[in-house]
Design a protein around this motif. Sequence first.
Motif, PDB file in Angstrom:
ATOM      1  N   ILE A 122      51.949 -45.518   6.636  1.00 65.37           N
ATOM      2  CA  ILE A 122      51.585 -44.101   6.653  1.00 65.37           C
ATOM      3  C   ILE A 122      52.781 -43.241   6.236  1.00 65.37           C
ATOM      4  N   VAL A 123      52.565 -42.365   5.275  1.00 66.99           N
ATOM      5  CA  VAL A 123      53.597 -41.422   4.822  1.00 66.99           C
ATOM      6  C   VAL A 123      53.042 -40.012   4.947  1.00 66.99           C
ATOM      7  N   ILE A 124      53.746 -39.165   5.671  1.00 65.98           N
ATOM      8  CA  ILE A 124      53.320 -37.767   5.839  1.00 65.98           C
ATOM      9  C   ILE A 124      53.921 -36.949   4.707  1.00 65.98           C
ATOM     10  N   VAL A 125      53.069 -36.434   3.836  1.00 69.01           N
ATOM     11  CA  VAL A 125      53.509 -35.633   2.694  1.00 69.01           C
ATOM     12  C   VAL A 125      53.625 -34.168   3.092  1.00 69.01           C
ATOM     13  N   SER A 126      52.629 -33.674   3.814  1.00 67.00           N
ATOM     14  CA  SER A 126      52.606 -32.286   4.286  1.00 67.00           C
ATOM     15  C   SER A 126      51.592 -32.203   5.414  1.00 67.00           C
TER      16      SER A 126
END
Length: 251
Positions: A122-126
Amino acid sequence: MSSISPVQGPSTGGNTVTITGTGFTGATSVLFGSVSAAFTVVSATQITATAPAAPVAPVAVTVVTAGGTSNGVLYFYVPPPTVASVSPSMGPIAGGNTVTITGTGLTLTTAVHFGTGAATGIVIVSDNQITAQAPSGSGTVAVMVTTPGGTSLPGVGSPYYTYVALPVITTLNPTQGPASGGNAVTISGNHLGLTTSVLIGGIRVPFVAISDGELVAVSPGGAPGPVSVTATTPGGVSNSASYQLVAGPGV
């Protein structure tokens, strides 16, 4: 009071908050802002409380005893996340592909599920976008995001993801054609209806999907000899079938 854990939770309340400090023996109430919470005195230094429901905002948590009211420690009520769309909305049964999820309240994401399967990477972009690696699965499933504010529910947009079987090529007809190209080749097999590209000899060629079991492609030109034929769908790349490019007659 020295600390609370966790320091945030859903506006619907109901989660357990551990309060640490001193002088808690005989506590008569625990307040989240001005709202009383159910609580249990664990020891003179620890209380567990069930956060009440409240609007999305920070509130001071205080403990009341016969000796007075403690200092306050901030607790943050967080809105639940929403998922509006996922892209791509299809992928292989084996999982592993990167899916972009858009919505609201995604900054504090702690987990993403495709149905019952937990996503990884999981990568939080915004606050409105995250990416995640789809787990393995089957069928069409809801994509749900979990944050301290709760777990999202399927809603508007496209918060569903469909697992697609790997395409399979069983036969080619004909199995050979002129090296100059331009020959129509019928590709038969399974799970071909969502084909996005056909490669013959590594060259992307024009094609038409007739059904889930049949494609018609146009062979390219090339050096005489065998070349591989593959079909690609959201489910992945098919097995390779062999097609023979044949030199024309000479004088």
